[in-house]
Structures are given as C-alpha cells and as structure tokens.
Write an enzyme that holds these catalytic residues in place. Structure first.
Site, PDB file in Angstrom:
ATOM      1  N   TYR A 167       0.053  11.283   2.747  1.00 41.35           N
ATOM      2  CA  TYR A 167       0.572   9.917   2.776  1.00 41.35           C
ATOM      3  C   TYR A 167      -0.508   8.927   2.309  1.00 41.35           C
ATOM      4  O   TYR A 167      -0.252   8.067   1.449  1.00 41.35           O
ATOM      5  CB  TYR A 167       1.011   9.608   4.205  1.00 41.35           C
ATOM      6  CG  TYR A 167       1.605   8.241   4.425  1.00 41.35           C
ATOM      7  CD1 TYR A 167       2.927   7.973   4.079  1.00 41.35           C
ATOM      8  CD2 TYR A 167       0.861   7.219   5.023  1.00 41.35           C
ATOM      9  CE1 TYR A 167       3.482   6.719   4.305  1.00 41.35           C
ATOM     10  CE2 TYR A 167       1.406   5.973   5.249  1.00 41.35           C
ATOM     11  CZ  TYR A 167       2.717   5.724   4.890  1.00 41.35           C
ATOM     12  OH  TYR A 167       3.270   4.487   5.111  1.00 41.35           O
ATOM     13  N   LYS A 171      -0.478   6.487  -1.049  1.00 43.40           N
ATOM     14  CA  LYS A 171      -0.543   5.026  -0.965  1.00 43.40           C
ATOM     15  C   LYS A 171      -1.766   4.484  -1.718  1.00 43.40           C
ATOM     16  O   LYS A 171      -1.718   3.394  -2.305  1.00 43.40           O
ATOM     17  CB  LYS A 171      -0.567   4.584   0.499  1.00 43.40           C
ATOM     18  CG  LYS A 171       0.713   4.928   1.259  1.00 43.40           C
ATOM     19  CD  LYS A 171       1.949   4.297   0.630  1.00 43.40           C
ATOM     20  CE  LYS A 171       3.190   4.434   1.493  1.00 43.40           C
ATOM     21  NZ  LYS A 171       4.379   3.802   0.899  1.00 43.40           N
TER      22      LYS A 171
HETATM   23  N1  NAD Z   1       6.546   1.386   9.435  1.00 46.02           N
HETATM   24  C1  NAD Z   1       5.244   1.296   9.220  1.00 46.02           C
HETATM   25  O1  NAD Z   1       4.437   1.204  10.174  1.00 46.02           O
HETATM   26  C2  NAD Z   1       4.712   1.252   7.808  1.00 46.02           C
HETATM   27  C3  NAD Z   1       3.365   0.895   7.644  1.00 46.02           C
HETATM   28  C4  NAD Z   1       2.855   0.862   6.347  1.00 46.02           C
HETATM   29  C5  NAD Z   1       3.649   1.162   5.270  1.00 46.02           C
HETATM   30  N2  NAD Z   1       4.952   1.505   5.461  1.00 46.02           N
HETATM   31  C6  NAD Z   1       5.754   1.793   4.269  1.00 46.02           C
HETATM   32  O2  NAD Z   1       6.865   0.929   4.248  1.00 46.02           O
HETATM   33  C7  NAD Z   1       7.926   1.537   3.534  1.00 46.02           C
HETATM   34  C8  NAD Z   1       9.180   1.484   4.367  1.00 46.02           C
HETATM   35  O3  NAD Z   1       8.970   2.228   5.552  1.00 46.02           O
HETATM   36  P1  NAD Z   1       9.780   1.980   6.909  1.00 46.02           P
HETATM   37  O4  NAD Z   1       8.794   1.993   7.994  1.00 46.02           O
HETATM   38  O5  NAD Z   1      10.696   0.845   6.751  1.00 46.02           O
HETATM   39  O6  NAD Z   1      10.550   3.375   7.003  1.00 46.02           O
HETATM   40  P2  NAD Z   1      12.078   3.753   7.223  1.00 46.02           P
HETATM   41  O7  NAD Z   1      12.072   5.208   7.420  1.00 46.02           O
HETATM   42  O8  NAD Z   1      12.696   2.876   8.250  1.00 46.02           O
HETATM   43  O9  NAD Z   1      12.744   3.384   5.803  1.00 46.02           O
HETATM   44  C9  NAD Z   1      12.460   4.128   4.651  1.00 46.02           C
HETATM   45  C10 NAD Z   1      13.692   4.144   3.791  1.00 46.02           C
HETATM   46  O10 NAD Z   1      13.367   4.843   2.584  1.00 46.02           O
HETATM   47  C11 NAD Z   1      14.452   5.689   2.285  1.00 46.02           C
HETATM   48  N3  NAD Z   1      14.012   6.796   1.445  1.00 46.02           N
HETATM   49  C12 NAD Z   1      13.343   7.905   1.819  1.00 46.02           C
HETATM   50  N4  NAD Z   1      13.174   8.712   0.774  1.00 46.02           N
HETATM   51  C13 NAD Z   1      13.758   8.109  -0.283  1.00 46.02           C
HETATM   52  C14 NAD Z   1      13.931   8.454  -1.642  1.00 46.02           C
HETATM   53  N5  NAD Z   1      13.487   9.632  -2.132  1.00 46.02           N
HETATM   54  N6  NAD Z   1      14.564   7.580  -2.463  1.00 46.02           N
HETATM   55  C15 NAD Z   1      15.036   6.417  -1.982  1.00 46.02           C
HETATM   56  N7  NAD Z   1      14.940   6.056  -0.693  1.00 46.02           N
HETATM   57  C16 NAD Z   1      14.300   6.887   0.132  1.00 46.02           C
HETATM   58  C17 NAD Z   1      14.987   6.146   3.625  1.00 46.02           C
HETATM   59  O11 NAD Z   1      16.323   6.639   3.518  1.00 46.02           O
HETATM   60  C18 NAD Z   1      14.866   4.884   4.440  1.00 46.02           C
HETATM   61  O12 NAD Z   1      16.046   4.108   4.373  1.00 46.02           O
HETATM   62  C19 NAD Z   1       7.451   2.956   3.226  1.00 46.02           C
HETATM   63  O13 NAD Z   1       6.955   3.005   1.904  1.00 46.02           O
HETATM   64  C20 NAD Z   1       6.334   3.177   4.216  1.00 46.02           C
HETATM   65  O14 NAD Z   1       5.404   4.121   3.757  1.00 46.02           O
HETATM   66  C21 NAD Z   1       5.511   1.557   6.707  1.00 46.02           C
END
Ligand code: NAD
Length: 273
Positions: A167, A171
């Site tokens: 991961y 990123k």
């Molecule tokens: N939640 C955190 O603490 C956090 C922190 C830093 C970065 N992020 C990043 O933020 C972004 C959103 O994460 P989140 O926490 O909202 O997660 P989440 O799991 O709630 O949402 C992620 C979404 O991406 C979709 N997804 C997964 N694989 C996919 C694909 N191959 N094609 C299209 N859609 C796909 C899922 O169906 C889901 O709806 C991600 O890139 C994650 O790495 C999250």
C-alpha cells in the site's frame, strides 16, 4: 453596480463548480462518496464511478438527477474500461473539467510474507488505476486547455508503517505520478495535485475493528485511534468530509496557483511540533 463603500469588494469566492463536469472514482463509499457529494453541492455535474456499480448508483441517487449526477460501474484497473468511460463522458458533455482518483484498496502483511498476487492487486488498483485515468484525462484536458486532477495518496507516504508495504509503495508511486504529470501539463492549463489523508473513519479502516458478527468493535477502534489522536495537535481522527473539502479546494479555481502539491488533511499528525 453598488457604490456602497461597505459592500464586500471583488468577485465571489472562486469555490463554485457550476457547470463543471467531474468524474470521481471510488465514489461508492467513504472519501470518494463524500467527495462526490461535496463537488455536487458546489454545483458540479458528477459522474459517480465505482467497481461496485450499485454503490456508485446509490451515491448518484443521493445527489439526484436534477443536479446532473450519473453513475457507472468502473474497475479502475481495467485500462480499456477507464478510457472508454472518460472518453464517453467528455464526448457526451463536451468537456471533462475534474477527475478525482479516489478508488483504493489495502492488503496487509509483513514484507517477508507478501504474496506477489497481493502486491500486484494493490499496485493495479492504487497506482496503475490512477495512472490509466490520469493519462486519459490529461490527454482530454490538455486538448481542451483546462482541467484539474486530484489523486489520493496516504499518510503512509511519510512513515514506515509495518505490514502495509504494498500500500505504501503504491501511494508513493501516486505522489511521483502526480508531480511528473503536473510538470508536463501545467502549460496546457491542467493542474494535478494529490491529497495524503491521515486516518479517516471509512469502511477501509473499519474492517480492522469488526467483531465476528460484523458489528464494530468500539474498544478495538479506540485502541487503534488513541495513539494517532495523541499525535494530532488537533486531537482528531478524520471523517470522509474532511478529505472531500480538501479535494474540493484543489479542483476549484481557488487553487489556480497550486499544482504538483501533496495536501495532507491529517489533523497535523505528520507535522513536526
Ligand atoms: N480511510 C483512510 O484512513 C485513508 C487514509 C489515507 C488514504 N486513503 C485512501 O482514500 C481512498 C478512499 O478510501 P476509503 O477509506 O474511502 O475506502 P473505502 O473502502 O470506504 O472506499 C474505497 C472505494 O473504492 C472502491 N474500489 C475498490 N477497488 C476498486 C477498483 N478496482 N475500481 C474502482 N473502485 C474500486 C470500493 O468499492 C470503495 O467504494 C483510497 O485510495 C485510500 O487508499 C484512505
């Protein structure tokens, strides 16, 4: 025209997105869903996409067709599918103003244990998925002479967090893609930035604190969040909207002087203090 000297001077704040066409990936949940809702509230016509087509449709449904929201099932690791979706949006609306690459997945495991298939899966979605969409959107946006792209990195780029190497690497690659693309597209009026959120309460993070019956283990979540809350000068864990507002700023004209930047909505966690 008013001659009232007490009237506010200058144009309205440039955060409105009226008439702009935005594509959001990962819009079915968490940060992507919040971003779709915030951009729509600012006036954008949002195409909500997600590998889970029903979830994307639910987000578009919350915005409503009157606001011009639509939905599409899209797996960002499917290069042909990404190009077909973005090209059809640009052709159908006659423009593509905003792309928010938010879809993402995480796999855990120590470096010595990581399976190649898991590494590939994470890179395919988080890095290559972002790359495919960036490449197609940049071609469209450079040709039209304007556009804004926001990619999603993570606080993992600033730390050597154990057991999430795949991961973190994906990123870090998103960060470099963002900078390189910004350097190449600026002269065409296209800005490219990224957000690197800290811990945000979403499905991605909640799945680490689930009880066998699927309900949330509040004690486990508190144990995981406590040290991070202590590291934050604000004492905060993020909500999806906290990141969505940062994305909104970056795609708006308020950020017209901002490109190639990594904005960290993280409660100040990574800030030396
Ligand atoms: N939640 C955190 O603490 C956090 C922190 C830093 C970065 N992020 C990043 O933020 C972004 C959103 O994460 P989140 O926490 O909202 O997660 P989440 O799991 O709630 O949402 C992620 C979404 O991406 C979709 N997804 C997964 N694989 C996919 C694909 N191959 N094609 C299209 N859609 C796909 C899922 O169906 C889901 O709806 C991600 O890139 C994650 O790495 C999250």
């Amino acid at each position: 025209m008013t001659s009232d000297p007490t009237a506010p001077a200058g144009p309205a704040l440039p955060h409105r997105l009226d008439g702009r066409v935005a594509v959001v990936t990962g819009a079915g949940s968490g940060i992507g869903r919040a971003t779709a809702l915030v951009l729509a509230a600012a006036g954008a016509r949002v195409v909500c996409t997600d590998v889970d087509g029903a979830a994307a449709a639910a987000t578009a449904g919350r915005i409503g067709p009157d606001a011009g929201a639509t939905a599409a099932a899209l797996d960002v690791s499917d290069r042909a599918g990404v190009f077909a979706l973005l090209e059809s949006v640009a052709a159908g609306h006659g423009r593509l103003d905003i792309l928010c690459n938010i879809a993402g997945i995480i796999r855990t495991g120590r470096v010595v244990d990581v399976e190649e298939a898991d590494l590939d899966a994470v890179l395919d979605v988080n890095f290559k998925g972002t790359f495919h969409a960036c490449q197609c959107a940049a071609r469209i946006m450079c040709a039209q002479g304007r556009g804004a792209i926001v990619n999603t990195a993570s606080g993992a780029i600033d730390a050597a967090t154990p057991e999430i190497m795949s991961y973190s690497v994906s990123k870090a690659a998103v960060v470099q893609l963002t900078r390189n693309l910004a350097a190449e597209t600026g002269r065409y009026g296209v800005r490219v930035n990224a957000v690197a959120p800290g811990l945000v309460r979403t499905a991605m993070t909640a799945r680490h604190y689930l009880l066998p019956d699927g309900s949330l283990d509040e004690a486990a979540r508190e144990a995981a969040e406590k040290p991070l809350r202590r590291m934050s000068p604000l004492g905060l864990i993020g909500d999806p909207e906290d990141v969505a507002y940062a994305v909104h700023y970056l795609v708006s004209d308020a950020a017209r002087f901002v490109t190639g930047q990594i904005l960290r909505p993280n409660g100040g966690v990574a800030m030396p203090w």
